[in-house]
Design an enzyme around this catalytic site. Sequence first.
Site, PDB file in Angstrom:
ATOM      1  N   CYS A 147       0.840  -1.210   0.000  1.00 36.01           N
ATOM      2  CA  CYS A 147       0.000   0.000   0.000  1.00 36.01           C
ATOM      3  C   CYS A 147       0.877   1.264   0.000  1.00 36.01           C
ATOM      4  O   CYS A 147       1.714   1.441   0.886  1.00 36.01           O
ATOM      5  CB  CYS A 147      -0.883  -0.039   1.248  1.00 36.01           C
ATOM      6  N   TRP A 173      -7.715  -6.995   4.306  1.00 37.90           N
ATOM      7  CA  TRP A 173      -6.364  -7.393   4.738  1.00 37.90           C
ATOM      8  C   TRP A 173      -6.431  -8.445   5.828  1.00 37.90           C
ATOM      9  O   TRP A 173      -7.210  -8.313   6.773  1.00 37.90           O
ATOM     10  CB  TRP A 173      -5.624  -6.180   5.297  1.00 37.90           C
ATOM     11  N   TYR A 195      -5.377   5.980  -8.891  1.00 37.72           N
ATOM     12  CA  TYR A 195      -6.578   5.221  -8.476  1.00 37.72           C
ATOM     13  C   TYR A 195      -7.812   5.696  -9.242  1.00 37.72           C
ATOM     14  O   TYR A 195      -8.699   4.908  -9.560  1.00 37.72           O
ATOM     15  CB  TYR A 195      -6.811   5.361  -6.958  1.00 37.72           C
TER      16      TYR A 195
HETATM   17  N1  LIG Z   1      -6.797   7.752   3.569  1.00 36.53           N
HETATM   18  C1  LIG Z   1      -6.076   6.603   3.759  1.00 36.53           C
HETATM   19  C2  LIG Z   1      -6.179   5.662   2.570  1.00 36.53           C
HETATM   20  C3  LIG Z   1      -5.503   4.365   2.804  1.00 36.53           C
HETATM   21  C4  LIG Z   1      -5.951   3.310   1.796  1.00 36.53           C
HETATM   22  O1  LIG Z   1      -6.707   3.576   0.860  1.00 36.53           O
HETATM   23  N2  LIG Z   1      -5.459   2.084   1.979  1.00 36.53           N
HETATM   24  C5  LIG Z   1      -5.885   0.966   1.138  1.00 36.53           C
HETATM   25  C6  LIG Z   1      -4.718   0.174   0.630  1.00 36.53           C
HETATM   26  S1  LIG Z   1      -3.746   0.950  -0.586  1.00 36.53           S
HETATM   27  C7  LIG Z   1      -6.673  -0.025   1.964  1.00 36.53           C
HETATM   28  O2  LIG Z   1      -6.281  -0.343   3.057  1.00 36.53           O
HETATM   29  N3  LIG Z   1      -7.778  -0.530   1.438  1.00 36.53           N
HETATM   30  C8  LIG Z   1      -8.597  -1.476   2.115  1.00 36.53           C
HETATM   31  C9  LIG Z   1      -9.845  -1.793   1.360  1.00 36.53           C
HETATM   32  O3  LIG Z   1      -9.986  -1.353   0.222  1.00 36.53           O
HETATM   33  O4  LIG Z   1     -10.686  -2.483   1.908  1.00 36.53           O
HETATM   34  C10 LIG Z   1      -4.647   6.985   4.039  1.00 36.53           C
HETATM   35  O5  LIG Z   1      -4.033   7.726   3.249  1.00 36.53           O
HETATM   36  O6  LIG Z   1      -4.149   6.568   5.058  1.00 36.53           O
END
Ligand SMILES: N[C@@H](CCC(=O)N[C@@H](CS)C(=O)NCC(=O)O)C(=O)O
Length: 347
Positions: A49, A90, A214
């Site tokens: 990530c 995750w 994205y």
């Molecule tokens: N706003 C968050 C975004 C984090 C984010 O989007 N993480 C993604 C991975 S790249 C995630 O954990 N996604 C989990 C999901 O889609 O369920 C940050 O910048 O900390």
Amino acid sequence: MSGSVATIVSKTGAFMRPSSYFRSSISTDGSTPFPPEANRYHLFVSLACPWASRCLAALHLKGLSSIIGVSIVHPTFQPTRPTIDQHMGWCFKSAGDPPLTNADGYGSIKCDATLTGCPDPVTGASFIRDIYETALQTIGQPKDLTITYSVPILLCKHTNSIVNNESSDIMRILNSSFNSYALNPTTDLYPNELKSKIDEVNEWVYIHINNGVYKCGFAKSQAAYDAAVEMLFVHLDKCEEILKRQRYLIGEQLTEADVRLFMTLIRFDEVYTSYFKTNCKCIHQYDALMEYCRELYQMEGIRASVNMEHIKNHYFTSHKWLNPFAIIPKGPNFLKMLEVPHKRGEM
Ligand SMILES: N[C@@H](CCC(=O)N[C@@H](CS)C(=O)NCC(=O)O)C(=O)O
């Protein structure tokens, strides 16, 4: 139940990133219940990530790894409550556990030596979702509140509270709240005199590049993709022009703005050009951006946050509608291109 980050789009098919729920800080100024303390806080990341990796880089650049522990999840999303809902997210695994597949049983993604164990030794959780549900209950919220179960997470181990799950905040907490413990307290990724310039650059880099990739990859209409991809390359060209003139995005000093940009660039040629269809140009076709990537990658603290195997394994196996058979492309070995000594010191 929560939605995954990738599924949220506007009426016109444009990807919309959900906002982060936990936004506390760590300080002794009385504004927060979380004072800086050694071995009280823990960082949960995926090495795939970009948002989590920017925090991991900040942790290493500041020299905080002996007082803030890190848990690392498996790169492939798994069903988190298969008998209750459809959520994929995750999960924790231990090195040597059987390999995992994508949602339809395709692929075979190993449980390598980077994984920190299941159940997670700090929280006992099997999934990142478990940590969110516990933290929500700790603050009196229903555990099924609609939020996304994302990484990174900065957790207070004393209270099982999530201090913060927003990477841009976590980077700044790591930069400034633990200086009495940091091995590199003088490393400052957000210096006072550069704050407004950094904020300004972060804004367009976030909108058009970090989140821009994205918006290309998760668009659900041609128009939304077209708009995002055009702005992405306008702003990559802008970075190229800036980095031809100066060593770092803000000038002579490495700042958080560079760490934030780097985390997108390092994933670009291997993943985004194919998976997110950002294929107008590769990073290795830009002279200054490529040299800049080399310099940043060759910094120990940043290099420690890069794991290309997790990066590729995650993206290509976690969204089955984008890659149903979980086939992971072989090329182009971007990290090898970054091993060449850089010439940025001559600037
Ligand atoms: N706003 C968050 C975004 C984090 C984010 O989007 N993480 C993604 C991975 S790249 C995630 O954990 N996604 C989990 C999901 O889609 O369920 C940050 O910048 O900390």
